[in-house]
Structure formats: structure tokens, C-alpha cells
Motif scaffolding. Sequence first.
Motif, mmCIF file in Angstrom:
data_model
loop_
_atom_site.group_PDB
_atom_site.id
_atom_site.type_symbol
_atom_site.label_atom_id
_atom_site.label_comp_id
_atom_site.label_asym_id
_atom_site.label_seq_id
_atom_site.Cartn_x
_atom_site.Cartn_y
_atom_site.Cartn_z
ATOM 1 N N ARG A 68 0.850 -1.185 0.000
ATOM 2 C CA ARG A 68 0.000 0.000 0.000
ATOM 3 C C ARG A 68 0.887 1.237 0.000
ATOM 4 O O ARG A 68 1.774 1.371 0.831
ATOM 5 C CB ARG A 68 -0.808 -0.047 1.293
ATOM 6 C CG ARG A 68 -1.774 1.045 1.407
ATOM 7 C CD ARG A 68 -2.576 0.943 2.684
ATOM 8 N NE ARG A 68 -3.736 1.765 2.464
ATOM 9 C CZ ARG A 68 -4.908 1.311 2.089
ATOM 10 N NH1 ARG A 68 -5.104 0.015 1.954
ATOM 11 N NH2 ARG A 68 -5.900 2.130 1.866
ATOM 12 N N LEU A 107 8.474 -2.714 -1.062
ATOM 13 C CA LEU A 107 9.910 -2.797 -1.354
ATOM 14 C C LEU A 107 10.672 -3.466 -0.214
ATOM 15 O O LEU A 107 11.576 -4.270 -0.454
ATOM 16 C CB LEU A 107 10.502 -1.415 -1.645
ATOM 17 C CG LEU A 107 11.992 -1.434 -2.029
ATOM 18 C CD1 LEU A 107 12.230 -2.287 -3.273
ATOM 19 C CD2 LEU A 107 12.517 -0.034 -2.233
ATOM 20 N N LEU A 108 10.304 -3.149 1.028
ATOM 21 C CA LEU A 108 10.937 -3.838 2.157
ATOM 22 C C LEU A 108 10.665 -5.340 2.052
ATOM 23 O O LEU A 108 11.558 -6.172 2.255
ATOM 24 C CB LEU A 108 10.398 -3.276 3.480
ATOM 25 C CG LEU A 108 10.962 -3.918 4.741
ATOM 26 C CD1 LEU A 108 12.441 -3.574 4.913
ATOM 27 C CD2 LEU A 108 10.171 -3.480 5.977
ATOM 28 N N SER A 143 12.680 -6.818 -0.726
ATOM 29 C CA SER A 143 14.081 -6.941 -0.312
ATOM 30 C C SER A 143 14.286 -8.205 0.510
ATOM 31 O O SER A 143 15.276 -8.922 0.352
ATOM 32 C CB SER A 143 14.500 -5.721 0.517
ATOM 33 O OG SER A 143 14.415 -4.549 -0.245
ATOM 34 N N ILE A 148 16.024 -7.543 -12.602
ATOM 35 C CA ILE A 148 15.103 -6.447 -12.919
ATOM 36 C C ILE A 148 14.259 -6.181 -11.686
ATOM 37 O O ILE A 148 13.805 -7.122 -11.030
ATOM 38 C CB ILE A 148 14.173 -6.824 -14.095
ATOM 39 C CG1 ILE A 148 14.986 -7.090 -15.360
ATOM 40 C CG2 ILE A 148 13.130 -5.733 -14.359
ATOM 41 C CD1 ILE A 148 14.150 -7.613 -16.525
ATOM 42 N N LEU A 149 14.073 -4.921 -11.342
ATOM 43 C CA LEU A 149 13.142 -4.561 -10.263
ATOM 44 C C LEU A 149 12.518 -3.211 -10.603
ATOM 45 O O LEU A 149 13.234 -2.247 -10.863
ATOM 46 C CB LEU A 149 13.864 -4.498 -8.908
ATOM 47 C CG LEU A 149 12.944 -4.295 -7.688
ATOM 48 C CD1 LEU A 149 13.509 -4.998 -6.450
ATOM 49 C CD2 LEU A 149 12.701 -2.828 -7.364
ATOM 50 N N LEU A 163 9.291 -0.422 -9.393
ATOM 51 C CA LEU A 163 8.364 -0.126 -8.296
ATOM 52 C C LEU A 163 7.495 1.075 -8.643
ATOM 53 O O LEU A 163 7.819 1.856 -9.545
ATOM 54 C CB LEU A 163 9.134 0.113 -6.995
ATOM 55 C CG LEU A 163 10.180 1.229 -6.962
ATOM 56 C CD1 LEU A 163 9.556 2.605 -6.768
ATOM 57 C CD2 LEU A 163 11.164 0.967 -5.818
ATOM 58 N N GLY A 220 7.241 5.521 -6.843
ATOM 59 C CA GLY A 220 8.580 6.022 -7.143
ATOM 60 C C GLY A 220 8.794 7.452 -6.714
ATOM 61 O O GLY A 220 9.107 8.311 -7.520
ATOM 62 N N SER A 221 8.640 7.714 -5.428
ATOM 63 C CA SER A 221 8.860 9.053 -4.882
ATOM 64 C C SER A 221 9.569 8.875 -3.542
ATOM 65 O O SER A 221 9.268 7.938 -2.790
ATOM 66 C CB SER A 221 7.487 9.720 -4.706
ATOM 67 O OG SER A 221 7.554 10.753 -3.764
ATOM 68 N N THR A 222 10.515 9.762 -3.248
ATOM 69 C CA THR A 222 11.335 9.616 -2.041
ATOM 70 C C THR A 222 10.476 9.523 -0.782
ATOM 71 O O THR A 222 10.800 8.779 0.141
ATOM 72 C CB THR A 222 12.307 10.810 -1.915
ATOM 73 O OG1 THR A 222 13.154 10.806 -3.056
ATOM 74 C CG2 THR A 222 13.146 10.718 -0.657
ATOM 75 N N THR A 229 7.306 8.448 -0.488
ATOM 76 C CA THR A 229 6.170 7.522 -0.541
ATOM 77 C C THR A 229 6.655 6.084 -0.423
ATOM 78 O O THR A 229 7.498 5.643 -1.216
ATOM 79 C CB THR A 229 5.390 7.691 -1.865
ATOM 80 O OG1 THR A 229 5.007 9.057 -2.018
ATOM 81 C CG2 THR A 229 4.147 6.818 -1.869
ATOM 82 N N VAL A 230 6.159 5.373 0.577
ATOM 83 C CA VAL A 230 6.442 3.942 0.717
ATOM 84 C C VAL A 230 5.813 3.245 -0.489
ATOM 85 O O VAL A 230 4.627 3.420 -0.750
ATOM 86 C CB VAL A 230 5.811 3.390 2.011
ATOM 87 C CG1 VAL A 230 6.021 1.888 2.113
ATOM 88 C CG2 VAL A 230 6.384 4.104 3.231
ATOM 89 N N PRO A 231 6.603 2.480 -1.259
ATOM 90 C CA PRO A 231 6.048 1.888 -2.485
ATOM 91 C C PRO A 231 5.008 0.809 -2.188
ATOM 92 O O PRO A 231 5.239 -0.074 -1.359
ATOM 93 C CB PRO A 231 7.264 1.263 -3.176
ATOM 94 C CG PRO A 231 8.463 1.821 -2.488
ATOM 95 C CD PRO A 231 8.026 2.158 -1.096
ATOM 96 N N SER A 271 12.221 -9.671 -11.297
ATOM 97 C CA SER A 271 12.496 -10.934 -11.975
ATOM 98 C C SER A 271 13.201 -11.880 -11.021
ATOM 99 O O SER A 271 13.925 -11.449 -10.122
ATOM 100 C CB SER A 271 13.382 -10.691 -13.202
ATOM 101 O OG SER A 271 14.653 -10.201 -12.805
#
Lengths: 467, 467
Positions: free
Chosen positions: B241, B257-258, B261, B282-283, B285, B288-290, B292-294, B300
Motif C-alpha cells: 500500500r 519494497l521492504l 528486499s 530487474i526490479l 516499483l 517512485g517518490s522519495t 512515498t512507501v512503495p 524478476s
Amino acid sequence: MKPEDFASLRVDGARLMNDIHSTSEWGKGERWGDAETEVGMSRLSLSDTDKQARDWFHETTTALGCKVHVDAMGNQFAVRPGLDNEAPPTYAGSHLDTQPTGGRYDGILGVTAAVEMLRVLNDNWVETAYPVGVVNWTNEEGARFPMSMTASGVWSGDIPLEKAHNLKSVIPANDTATMRTELERIGYLGDVPCSWEATRMAAHFELHIEQGPILEAENRRVGVVQGVQSYKWFTVTVRGRDAHTGATSFQHRADALLTASKMILASHKVATQHGALASTGILNLKPGSTNTVPGFVQFSLDIRAPENETVEATEAACKSAFSALAAGQDVMDIQTGCAPSSRQCTVDWRTDFVSPATHFHDDCISCVQAAAQDLCGSSGGEADAEVKGRDIGSWGKLMTSGAGHDTVYANKRCPASMIFVPCRDGVSHNPSEYSSPEQCADGANVLLGAVVRYDRLRGERGRERGS
Amino acid sequence: MKPEDFASLRVDGARLMNDIHSTSEWGKGERWGDAETEVGMSRLSLSDTDKQARDWFHETTTALGCKVHVDAMGNQFAVRPGLDNEAPPTYAGSHLDTQPTGGRYDGILGVTAAVEMLRVLNDNWVETAYPVGVVNWTNEEGARFPMSMTASGVWSGDIPLEKAHNLKSVIPANDTATMRTELERIGYLGDVPCSWEATRMAAHFELHIEQGPILEAENRRVGVVQGVQSYKWFTVTVRGRDAHTGATSFQHRADALLTASKMILASHKVATQHGALASTGILNLKPGSTNTVPGFVQFSLDIRAPENETVEATEAACKSAFSALAAGQDVMDIQTGCAPSSRQCTVDWRTDFVSPATHFHDDCISCVQAAAQDLCGSSGGEADAEVKGRDIGSWGKLMTSGAGHDTVYANKRCPASMIFVPCRDGVSHNPSEYSSPEQCADGANVLLGAVVRYDRLRGERGRERGS
């Protein structure tokens, strides 16, 4: 007015919602639901629709008996006279611009609630000791002209006027306008200098949706905002070595993405230990092929905490952990079970932005808390709210804003505080951003209560000084 | 010829290097060093420069006494007669096309070494029992027409001819050619059907640079390739979210993203446990803003191992681990120290490509090993190489190729094996790809030795069957 009269001042929730939704006709965005008002906003700063909203602000506050002036950044100040009009007004306000895919509450609630405050004061023939003002700040979002809270930053003296005027539009790509040309075009390049000395404020209160999930999750009605977190933004670059995924064993790799993944995890662990937040919102890699181990990864790191020292300590611990991870060392159990690699990565940090912690003024915080207590304590059956940690009774919470707001700059030149109300799922900067009519009215009532309380406090202090 | 004569057959290293560098004049790429030959290659399949290389192949092999034919995919087959010309030839070969930013050895070494083999056979008046062939396969790289090993795949019956003919060029964007139109344009749409039945092979040997760092790191001269790894490619999608990085505590986040990872780390740990490889190249997201939690990450996943069962087991263990991580559970110590989150992510897998394990033929592997032993064992002072694990003496290693090659398809229709030689730092698909003249000559000598040994083996078997 006397303290016992404060409780009789209540906003008209329906009138407030009408202002929110009727002004949201200018700059409608994406539809997200079936109901008439389930449409987001796309009202970029200094656009034609922003001009329509500004015109509404000017006409409405003028009709309510305010004197309105506009400064060189297009900030609009509407002032309702008090008994002593030599002293500066006590202000309430926020912004009317939105994100390109924004909602109807971020900023808009703060301005419309302040206008509703004016209506309630008029309806009840309230005479304040000092003038009461409402402000609409220009380009808070920084979405069209890429600098957040631009015009309040110019007002406070933190951002040079010329720099702000020359900001170029970033949306859309073929729009060559600057802030200055757009201010001129829509007729909002005011003749009053944009500064805290030209437009004085005795205090600044701002109602805003929380933009986070805490109040909703804890079922609380009001957040009493004590300040804004300290934060730093970084770009972290990890360099390894491109390699074929099939032909290169783990021990011969310098995998920049595996290393970056460990760093993201480490930043989360470090931040948890320090009571801070660490977040990565951007990650780019090269070369970007399914069968090539990436030799290059760059990611953003956003570190926040209520105090600067905590941000610094988190940064230092992350730097240490990242260096160890790049060197292939076992840090924070992150490498347990991974094959060791004979090749190392390198890591570089670039600091992109530093925003120190903001602490709001105790007087303003107290006025917000008292107004909220008056509203929620009585209706919620708790006459005297108990403060436990950061919780106020069952209905409120002392909060530190995670996001920046115009009040951060205002607070540099006058006492200030903010009021948060819950928003659904903590969602904002999204068309589906939503606070219920009851939540909006709660916030507006606390804003109103805080302003009249602060006005009274000023009067008492004035008398004390006079005696 | 007799086994004792094999050792007298040695390639002319200078002649081989001359072929490599003179043919690399057609399709020169990026310069990476000061020396005359320190220039990469950009010889895309069926381009004008590929035609020049093909013309060279045709003229050179014809001049060496070969009969050359071209099939419907432009594959070139040059056959040097043996004593029994009814039986199919023993082939050596590879490809002459390169990556757009490729080097001078990938593919090129395999073809030029096979041509050098013809020269040595001629120079030494060697009469083989059966014909010996050299093949140049079309579009191995799949760089211009996006399917790797296209023409060997059509030959083996795995890829339909029409599908291959209709592949559209992807480089550059305004090139509307298909494989068929380009084959016609450069005059290499042959009249022989592209199939293993029309062009029969008794065996297929391929010399190739390793494209990995193992031989160089272990200071070994030759890799005896036993097969090609099994691999599967996946696209993994993690949905969480979007949330404000400042306003959203860790426990209220669903950070895609966490979570991704942790998955990348888990895939590495799982693969290590299973003796497999797992890689993410490949990744992407969103948003894509500093700050904003993706809420969305797609990456891949490339899983490889020598055996299909290992790949399947690794896939199953990753699926289980990823599901647990998405659900916020503590898996493989990956969450230790992280703040727990009350929100979960979801994870979806898509299988993009499945390439089962390829096992080369024991006869071919034995011929390669014997030829390498003859070359390295004698010069290295080890007459009888000891095989320990996968190591052969100090000079060689039994290997499983991590990358795909034309020999994978050839191996479906005839016995096959490959020879690897070291390349500097394991680098390939890069202008600076490099193997020394000595390393190239080593590989060419083993290729030559393997082919003549296989020819002899066929002869012995024929006699056994005839007796």
C-alpha cells in the motif's frame, strides 16, 4: 468572550461540507466511487482552476466583512477586524492547491474550515480582542512548481523571492510557465511584499487531515500536533559488477541488488532500534536484464524522527551498517545463510535534503488541546481528559507530524500549532483521500476553538502587561 | 588416424587470432583499450556486417575443400569429406553474430576455431573416417531478433520455422525487418529445409568462452562441459500500500519494497541451501517518490541448478518463504529486529520461461576430456589427471554451463558436448570481453582433438557393429 461561551461556538457541518464540495468543482480529478462527490482533485497551483478557487476565497471572505490582500507570491490574507486592530491577527489557514492526482481534503479542509470559522464568528456576533485572519498559501504541494511550501517559505524569509518566482512548471512537460508569469497571468501577483514583516501574524493555526493511519487505527477524533519530524533525504549508490546469472556462482558475484536489499533491511532495523523511520521509495538498477546480476543500484533513503539527534544517530548507524554489508560482512544477522562472496561492492551516500525538527509553540498547542478537550471530552463523556504518554483521554493524541506543512515556516515567525483529523486508511495524495463530514466538523470546531482561545490568551497577557 | 598421432595435431595460434581479428573488422563496436584489437563488436544477426562474415565463412571453407550449404534459417554448414561420406558429419561450430555491445570471442571463437580445425586437418593430410563439418548458426544471441538460439532451435524442431521467420527486429526501433526479409535481403535464405533430418549431424562440439569467472579464479585452462543448467524465469509481483514515509509508522505499513528486499535475500538463502542459483536482475516499483512507501514492486527471479529437481525444490521453497514474508512472518531470520507490521502484502508469481536441464553425451564429454588431458596433462607435467569432485588435475574442470548455447538444441538430435576456456574476470556481452591468444589456442586444440577422437570412436563402433 468568556471561556464559558466557547462551548456555544460550533461550526455548521453541512455548510462546511458544501464549501468543500462546491469549491472542488474547480479542478476535478479522477473519479474513484459512484457518489457525486467521490471524485478526486487535480488543481495545480496557479492554474485556471486555482484562480477560480482563489476568486471564491476573495469574494467569500470579502462578503464576510474581511479586508483581503495578496502578496508578491499570491498568498491571500483575509482579516476580520477585532477590538484592537493595531496588533497583528491570529491566523487560521492552509492551501487550496492539490496534487495532480490528489483528493478533496488535503489543504482544502484547512482553508474551508477557516472560512467557516469566520461565518460562525459573524453568526454569533463575536467580537475578538484582536483581528482574526484566514490565509491561503500558494503552491504548498510543490507539484506544479517543484518546491514544497514555496510561498510560506518566502513569507518566513527562508526561500528567496526570486528563486520562487523563477521556479518552472514541471507539469505538463510543454508548459514553460514560471511562478511569476503564472501569478501575473491569473492576476494574483499582489503588490504587498511577501514577508512576515509586511504581513504580520500573531499566531498560525492549521487544520489538516493526518495523512497517516494512527488516529483512525486508534479510533481517536483529534490529533494535537506538537511539531514536525526532523528528516534527511539521501541517495545511496551501490556499485558491484555485472555478471551472467547462470555462469557466475554466488562467491564470484558482487551483486549490487542483493547488497542494496540487505541495506534496505538494515535501515529498517536500525531505524526500529532508534525509534526513527527509514524508508526507500525509489530504486533504480543497471543494466536491467533477467539474466544479468546488476552491477549498479541507486536508491533513496528517507530518515525521520521527532528529534534531529535521532535522525543523525540513525544516519550514522546506517552508514556503518551499509559499509559493512558492502564489504560482505555479517551485520545484524542479515547475511545469515547467504553464501559468502569474495567480491565486494562499494557504497556512496549523497545528502539531498535536510529538514530539521520543528517544535510548535506551547501556547498554541495548549489552545488546540483545550478546544479539543471541550469538544470531545464533553461529547465523549470525559470531562477531564487524562494525558498518558501521548494519549489524551480516549479521543485524542499528541502527535508529531511526519509530513511538512506551511505551519513549519509560519512557526519560524510566530507561535503556531496544527490540528489533525483522521483520514480513511491514512490515504492522501490520492483521489480516494477521505475524511467523513463528522471528522471534518470535529477539526473545524477545534480550529475555531483554538483561535478564540488564543485571542483570549492574548487579551489576558495584554491586560497583565498593561497592569 | 591412430591415437598416438592425435598429439601431433596442433592448431596455429597466430592463424587463429588472425581469423578472429580480421573477421572482427566487420561490425566493429566500442573501443575499450588502446591496442589495435581492443575494440568490441556490434555485429547484429543478418546485418550487412553479418553478411560479410558469412561470405568469409563460405569462401574460406569452400577454399579448404568443403561443400557448403545454407538452410532456410541461414545456418551455414561446411562439410569436409571423410572416407565414408554416406554417414553424417561430426560437427564443430558456434555463431558469428554478436550482442550490440559485445566482444570478439563469444561465438566467434567457436566458429574460427572450427575453421582452424579444417586447416590443420588439411595441412596434415588427415583422412577422417567420416565427414567433418563446421556450422555457423544464425541469431544465437537473439539480440536483433528477440529469441536466443533461434536457428538451432528450428533445426532441432523446437521452434516452428514460421515463428522464427516472422520475428521482428528490435534494434533499432525503426527497423521493420523480419528474419525472413533480412535472410532474403542478404542472400542467405537457403533452399535446404532447416531441420535435423535435412542436415544430419553425427555429433556437435562447441568451443566457447566460459562467460563466468570460475576457470580464471581457479587458474584452470579448460572446462569440460557436461551439460547446461536447468533454469526457470519468473516475474514476482508484491502488492502493499502506498503510504507517506513521514506519516506512517512501520506497524501501519505494507511496504512492498521492504518485503521484496526480504524476498530477494530469502531467494539467495534458499538457493544457497539447495546448491542452486537465484538472481534478480530487474526490479520496478510504483509510485517512485522519495517520500512515498512503495505499494507495488515487480521483480524478476532467475533460478538455476544443474538438475530440474533442484530448480523445482528451490522454486517451491522460495514460494513458501515469499508467502510467509508477505504475510509478515519471521522467516530465515530475515525479519529479526524489524518492527512488526499489522498490514500484509500479497505476492503473485508468473512463470516466464522454463528451460530444463541439458545433459551432454558421455561419448562427447569423454572425447573433450581426453583431448584436454592430452593437451594440458602433457604440457602441465601431469600425465594422468586425477578427477576429484569436478576438478580434473590442476588444469581442468568438469562444468555445467550456466548460459544457453546452440549445443543445447543440437544435443536434442545428436550427441554433443562443449569446451570452455577462461575469459578475463568472467566478463562477456561487453566490448572488453577477452581471452588471451594462449587461451584461445588451448580451446581450439581441444576442439580439434575432440572431433578427431570422436571420428575415431565412430570408426571403432562401426567396425564393432560390422564384425
